[in-house]
Design a protein around this motif. Structure first.
Motif, PDB file in Angstrom:
ATOM      1  N   PHE A 842       0.833  -1.341  -0.034  1.00 53.46           N
ATOM      2  CA  PHE A 842      -0.058  -0.111   0.100  1.00 53.46           C
ATOM      3  C   PHE A 842       0.810   1.318  -0.039  1.00 53.46           C
ATOM      4  O   PHE A 842       0.488   2.343  -0.676  1.00 53.46           O
ATOM      5  N   ASP A 843       1.985   1.147   0.639  1.00 50.94           N
ATOM      6  CA  ASP A 843       3.034   2.376   0.764  1.00 50.94           C
ATOM      7  C   ASP A 843       3.463   2.484  -0.670  1.00 50.94           C
ATOM      8  O   ASP A 843       3.424   3.674  -1.156  1.00 50.94           O
ATOM      9  N   HIS A 844       3.808   1.506  -1.437  1.00 48.99           N
ATOM     10  CA  HIS A 844       4.341   1.758  -2.792  1.00 48.99           C
ATOM     11  C   HIS A 844       3.157   2.149  -3.865  1.00 48.99           C
ATOM     12  O   HIS A 844       3.636   2.995  -4.722  1.00 48.99           O
ATOM     13  N   ILE A 845       2.080   1.539  -3.461  1.00 45.01           N
ATOM     14  CA  ILE A 845       0.973   2.325  -4.437  1.00 45.01           C
ATOM     15  C   ILE A 845       0.361   3.733  -4.191  1.00 45.01           C
ATOM     16  O   ILE A 845       0.452   4.424  -5.111  1.00 45.01           O
ATOM     17  N   THR A 846       0.715   3.936  -2.962  1.00 46.20           N
ATOM     18  CA  THR A 846       0.452   5.418  -2.641  1.00 46.20           C
ATOM     19  C   THR A 846       1.387   6.326  -3.194  1.00 46.20           C
ATOM     20  O   THR A 846       0.915   7.406  -3.799  1.00 46.20           O
ATOM     21  N   LYS A 847       2.370   6.016  -3.063  1.00 49.22           N
ATOM     22  CA  LYS A 847       3.622   6.578  -3.843  1.00 49.22           C
ATOM     23  C   LYS A 847       3.299   6.948  -5.224  1.00 49.22           C
ATOM     24  O   LYS A 847       3.619   7.886  -5.828  1.00 49.22           O
ATOM     25  N   ASP A 848       3.024   5.404  -5.773  1.00 47.69           N
ATOM     26  CA  ASP A 848       2.681   5.628  -7.020  1.00 47.69           C
ATOM     27  C   ASP A 848       1.808   6.567  -7.898  1.00 47.69           C
ATOM     28  O   ASP A 848       1.656   7.527  -8.876  1.00 47.69           O
ATOM     29  N   TYR A 849       0.497   6.534  -6.916  1.00 48.97           N
ATOM     30  CA  TYR A 849      -0.496   7.651  -7.133  1.00 48.97           C
ATOM     31  C   TYR A 849       0.050   8.896  -7.209  1.00 48.97           C
ATOM     32  O   TYR A 849      -0.458   9.811  -7.815  1.00 48.97           O
ATOM     33  N   HIS A 850       0.674   9.257  -6.044  1.00 48.26           N
ATOM     34  CA  HIS A 850       1.329  10.452  -5.884  1.00 48.26           C
ATOM     35  C   HIS A 850       2.063  10.979  -7.070  1.00 48.26           C
ATOM     36  O   HIS A 850       2.071  12.329  -7.438  1.00 48.26           O
ATOM     37  N   ASP A 851       2.756  10.258  -7.415  1.00 49.08           N
ATOM     38  CA  ASP A 851       3.746  10.625  -8.412  1.00 49.08           C
ATOM     39  C   ASP A 851       2.914  10.504  -9.877  1.00 49.08           C
ATOM     40  O   ASP A 851       3.234  11.775 -10.637  1.00 49.08           O
TER      41      ASP A 851
END
Length: 976
Positions: A842-851
């Motif tokens: 989920f942390d990786h996904i959140t970072k991807d979405y913010h990017d």
């Protein structure tokens, strides 16, 4: 020679007289004669038949005793068993173990100590003193000794004249050789002319022999004269000894007469009473022995009677008691010589009967109708069987019960399928013969009801098994507890016996004047009873013989008197009282191992039910039936299986993994299908999405509202009347408006379905997390391809990707990002601590979405940046003011604001226009530098200032940007 002192030829000195007188006085000081045991032969008096067999000095004086035996010492010392002679005397004669063997002290020989010689020393000490004093008084005998020595030498010389043949110990004239040597025939020959010479030789021989005789007589007389003092003393003492012996003989005669009278008056009657008492007790023993034999004779019919009522424990106890009686009290009875082997064969038969009876019991217990009743079937019968099997050490009986469990579990499923199929009219049992095929023809509700019925039957089945096996374990623990108590009691008794040791006196000795008579009260007077009366018998060993009224009492029973078994009462958990005998020779280790095996059998019962359930599931899943279930059906199936698994764990106390593994396998297939369906659905939605703002139906607003306080749950469907609400333009999430597309609305519902599925099936949490992460990543990457990558131009047929499309896409991504922490918390609450590492997805996904959101913002800025570059590159500082370039820029800025203001929040709009303004200032500054326009207050500067003021006024006139700090002074080059 004369026999008196007056005729003695040898004179006696005064010292001799004094010594003789002293000895005579000493004989007068002898103490009176004590009573001694009868050692002189005398004829017995009285009738021997009336006397007891006990020792008697009066009657038994001529009876042979061990003192008459004589042993040949060489014969006793010679051991014929030894193969060769050893050098050691003791080992050679008495064996190799003789030296190391400890000889037990004799009970009949007293221990001799110095105190026994004290009286002798007191008597001999005065005599020794007198002897020493007499030796000192006597005159020296040196002269006498020399004379005696001279006389002795002379007599030796005279004796040497006598031929040696006369001195031989085997001298006998009957021997011809001896006779010829003493009287040679040559001296008695009557040949002619030699008569006178022969007569002279005979006379000479006679004189020689007479001379030899004189020499011997002189030496004998000499020897007698030397010992005359002792000789006359012996002759004098002879008369006194004869008088003493005569008086002693008279005293002994008188004593024997008295003893004979005492024997007739006092002993004969008592001995007769003793003999009659012994005879009476022997008769009682014979009577009881016959009665015991009669009871033993009835053993086999009694055992048959007990077996007819399934009293196996009683039959085994009776056989064990009878065996003990035969070995101890009836050993050697010829009529019972085959009874022992018959009882052994009967005991083996009982073993087989008990095993068969237990198999029948297990079959009947497990095949009862499976109603909601967990009562134990015939608990008394079960407890009796278990005690019998334990008594015979048949410790593998639980395996029989285990085999019956497997058969019964198969029959339960078969019977449930048959009953269910018979109630379904659509299934023709004549056409479809196999039960498996008939089961596959059921729809899900029918099959689900069948599975629920099987699980309920298995639950009752396990409860019955647990109740039965707990009863068996309780019996094993009762025996184990009894063994422990028996050991504790033995330890206590042993400690008490060491402290209070009592001597059980069975024989009393009556002593009188050195005589003893054995008492006959050992076992004859007191009837033999149970062992616990020994202490009472010890307290009164000389009690009177029992009366005739008690003849039938002793040894009148078989079990109590002959058997040494003791029983104790115990109560099983079901309230059944049993008698536990002490002859169960089972160790604690065996009992504990048996209890563990029975407990393991309970676990095996759970495993059996789970294994049969797994086979039932696999039989239905062959045609992919379970994989085709929808979410609600699979969740119902999963809950049913989870409930059954928890019930079995609660009943049996251990987890069974087979059914759980099958559920996990089906869950994995369900997750794969669930994920593929929703991913395919999302892909289709994205491929058809035109990226325009969609209206938000009320049900989606209700769906979002249901996610409150971090709790995710799908709302229940409301009645149709409430569905008339109009769709909203925006989605309200925690007071914030989100403009979304239809795909995102459905994506939110799909995400909530994932979370709800985890709640319904906790075992698939990790798989669902992985699949949901994949789904979110797929949406992010695919939306990026369609919007930023302009893939929607070819897929959907859009003419262009507008700023409105970009802003809408950004807002949709922000909505998903808003829910990611809630989803993360939802999964974290349902994962094991060791699985928390998976939350990093989920942390990786959140970072991807913010990017992705940042890229969209950068794309919007880039669009305006290219516009600024195109317009400002043609900008010229000249009238009119505002110039056409600035009017066109303000127009494009207004369009941008109009496109994104309703989609993005005000803060994001302001930040976006600040970035656009910065790009605008950069391009304007570059163009002014190119035109060499500086902030010097000249005409060109005034024209530029007028255009910039027009730009600033238009930009700040836009909604939400009135307070925006544009800082337009940065367009001028700073003076150095």
């Amino acid at each position: 020679m004369a026999s008196s002192h007056s005729s003695s030829p040898v004179p006696q000195s005064n010292s001799s007289d004094a010594f003789l007188k002293k000895e005579m006085d000493a004989t007068k000081r002898f103490r009176p004669v004590q009573s001694l045991p009868d050692v002189c032969p005398k004829e017995p008096t009285g009738d021997p038949n009336n006397l007891c067999d006990s020792p008697s000095l009066v009657v038994d004086q001529h009876r042979w005793t061990i003192y008459h035996s004589k042993v040949n010492l060489p014969a006793a010392l010679n051991d014929p068993r030894l193969a060769k002679r050893e050098s050691d005397f003791f080992t050679k004669t008495w064996g190799v173990d003789f030296v190391d063997t400890e000889v037990t002290p004799s009970f009949y020989l007293p221990q001799i100590t110095k105190e026994h010689f004290a009286l002798y020393q007191q008597e001999i000490t005065p005599r020794e003193k007198v002897h020493e004093r007499c030796k000192n008084i006597c005159t020296p005998k040196d002269t006498f000794d020399r004379t005696l020595l001279h006389t002795h030498d002379k007599s030796r010389t005279d004796l040497e004249q006598v031929p040696k043949i006369f001195m031989k110990p085997d001298f006998a004239l009957e021997d011809s050789l001896t006779f010829n040597a003493v009287l040679p025939w040559s001296h008695f020959s009557t040949a002619g002319g030699k008569g006178n010479r022969d007569a002279a030789s005979s006379k000479l021989l006679q004189e020689k022999l007479s001379h030899y005789l004189d020499i011997v007589e002189v030496n004998i007389a000499h020897q007698i004269s030397l010992r005359s003092e002792a000789f006359f003393h012996a002759m004098t003492s002879q008369h006194e000894l004869q008088d003493y012996l005569r008086k002693t003989s008279q005293a002994v005669k008188l004593l024997r007469e008295k003893i004979s009278k005492i024997d007739k008056v006092m002993c004969e009657g008592s001995l007769r009473v003793l003999r009659l008492s012994l005879t009476r007790n022997n008769c009682i023993k014979a009577y009881n022995k016959l009665k015991l034999m009669a009871t033993v004779h009835q053993t086999q019919p009694t055992v048959q009677l007990l077996l007819s009522t399934s009293e196996f424990v009683g039959a085994l106890d009776l056989i064990a008691t009878t065996q003990e009686v035969l070995q101890q009290e009836l050993q050697g009875i010829h009529s019972f010589r085959h009874l022992g082997s018959q009882l052994c064969e009967l005991e083996k038969l009982i073993d087989k009967m008990m095993i068969a009876e237990f198999s029948t019991y297990a079959r009947n217990d497990l095949n009862r109708p499976l109603e909601d009743d967990c009562q134990i079937l015939e608990e008394e019968r079960l407890v009796s069987l278990i005690f019998g099997l334990l008594k015979q050490r048949k410790l593998n009986f639980y395996e029989i019960y285990g085999d019956e469990m497997i058969i019964t579990a198969k029959n339960i499923i078969k019977q449930c399928v048959v009953n269910t199929v018979s109630q379904i009219e659509e299934i023709d049992t004549e056409v479809v013969v196999k039960l498996a095929d008939q089961m596959r023809m059921m729809n899900f509700p029918q099959w689900f009801d069948l599975l629920k019925n099987i699980f309920s039957k298995f639950t009752i089945f396990l409860k019955r098994i647990k109740a039965t096996l707990n009863t068996i374990r309780s019996v094993v623990f009762l025996v184990l507890d009894k063994n422990q108590k028996t050991r504790d009691l033995e330890d206590t008794l042993q400690k008490n016996s060491t402290k209070d040791s009592t001597v059980d006196t069975e024989v009393a000795y009556l002593t009188h004047e050195g005589m003893f008579i054995s008492d006959a009260f050992s076992e004859g007077d007191l009837p033999p009873v149970a062992a616990d009366t020994t202490s009472q018998r010890n307290t009164s060993p000389n009690s009177e013989p029992c009366s005739s009224d008690s003849v039938s009492e002793p040894e009148c029973t078989t079990d109590s008197s002959s058997s040494k078994e003791q029983t104790s009462s115990s109560v099983t958990p079901g309230g059944v009282e049993m008698m536990i005998s002490d002859d169960m020779k089972l160790t604690d280790l065996e009992l504990v191992r048996l209890a563990n095996n029975i407990q393991e059998l309970i676990y095996n019962a759970s495993d059996i039910c789970h294994d049969r359930s797994v086979k039932f599931l696999m039989a239905r899943a062959k045609d992919g039936f379970l994989e085709k279930l929808n979410s609600n059906e699979f969740v119902a199936l999963s809950r049913l299986m989870e409930g059954f698994i928890l019930d079995t764990e609660q009943i049996c106390g251990r987890k069974s993994m087979s059914l759980r593994g099958a559920l996990q396998s089906q869950a994995n297939r369900f997750v794969n299908r669930f994920h593929e369906e929703r991913k395919t659905k999302l892909s289709l939605l994205l491929d058809n999405e035109r990226w325009k703002q969609a209206e938000v139906p009320a049900e989606f607003q209700d769906l979002v509202d249901s996610v409150s306080d971090g709790r995710i749950s799908l709302p229940e469907k409301k009645p149709a009347a409430t569905e008339e609400r109009k769709p909203a333009e925006f989605l309200i999430v925690e007071g914030k408006k989100y403009a979304t597309v239809g795909t995102v609305l459905l994506l939110i519902r799909i995400i909530l379905e994932y979370c709800q599925c985890v709640d319904n099936i906790p075992s698939i949490a990790t798989d669902m997390l992985t699949r949901l992460s994949d789904l979110l990543k797929y949406f992010n990457s695919r939306s990026c391809q369609l919007v930023l990558g302009a893939g929607a131009l070819q897929v959907v047929g859009l003419k262009t990707i507008t700023t409105k499309n970009l802003a809408l896409s950004s807002r949709c991504l922000q909505l998903i990002v808003h829910y990611i922490p809630i989803i993360r918390a939802h999964f974290e609450a349902r994962l094991q601590p060791k699985q928390f590492s998976m939350l990093r997805h989920f942390d990786h996904i959140t970072k991807d979405y913010h990017d992705h959101i940042a890229e969209i913002s950068a794309k919007l800025v880039a669009i305006m940046d290219s516009l600024f570059d195109k317009l400002l590159s043609k900008y010229e500082v000249k009238a009119p003011v505002p110039s056409a370039c600035f009017r066109n820029i303000c127009k494009q800025m207004a369009k941008m604001h109009e496109a994104i203001y309703d989609l993005l929040p005000e803060e994001q709009t302001q930040m976006l226009f600040l970035r656009i303004n910065a790009s605008y200032k950069l391009h304007l500054k570059r163009q002014l530098a190119h035109l060499n326009v500086v902030n010097d207050g000249g005409p060109l500067n005034g024209l530029v200032t007028s255009d910039v003021a027009f730009y600033t006024g238009n930009l700040q006139a836009l909604k939400g940007l009135n307070n925006l700090d544009l800082n337009m002074a940065e367009i001028w080059e700073q003076k150095r």
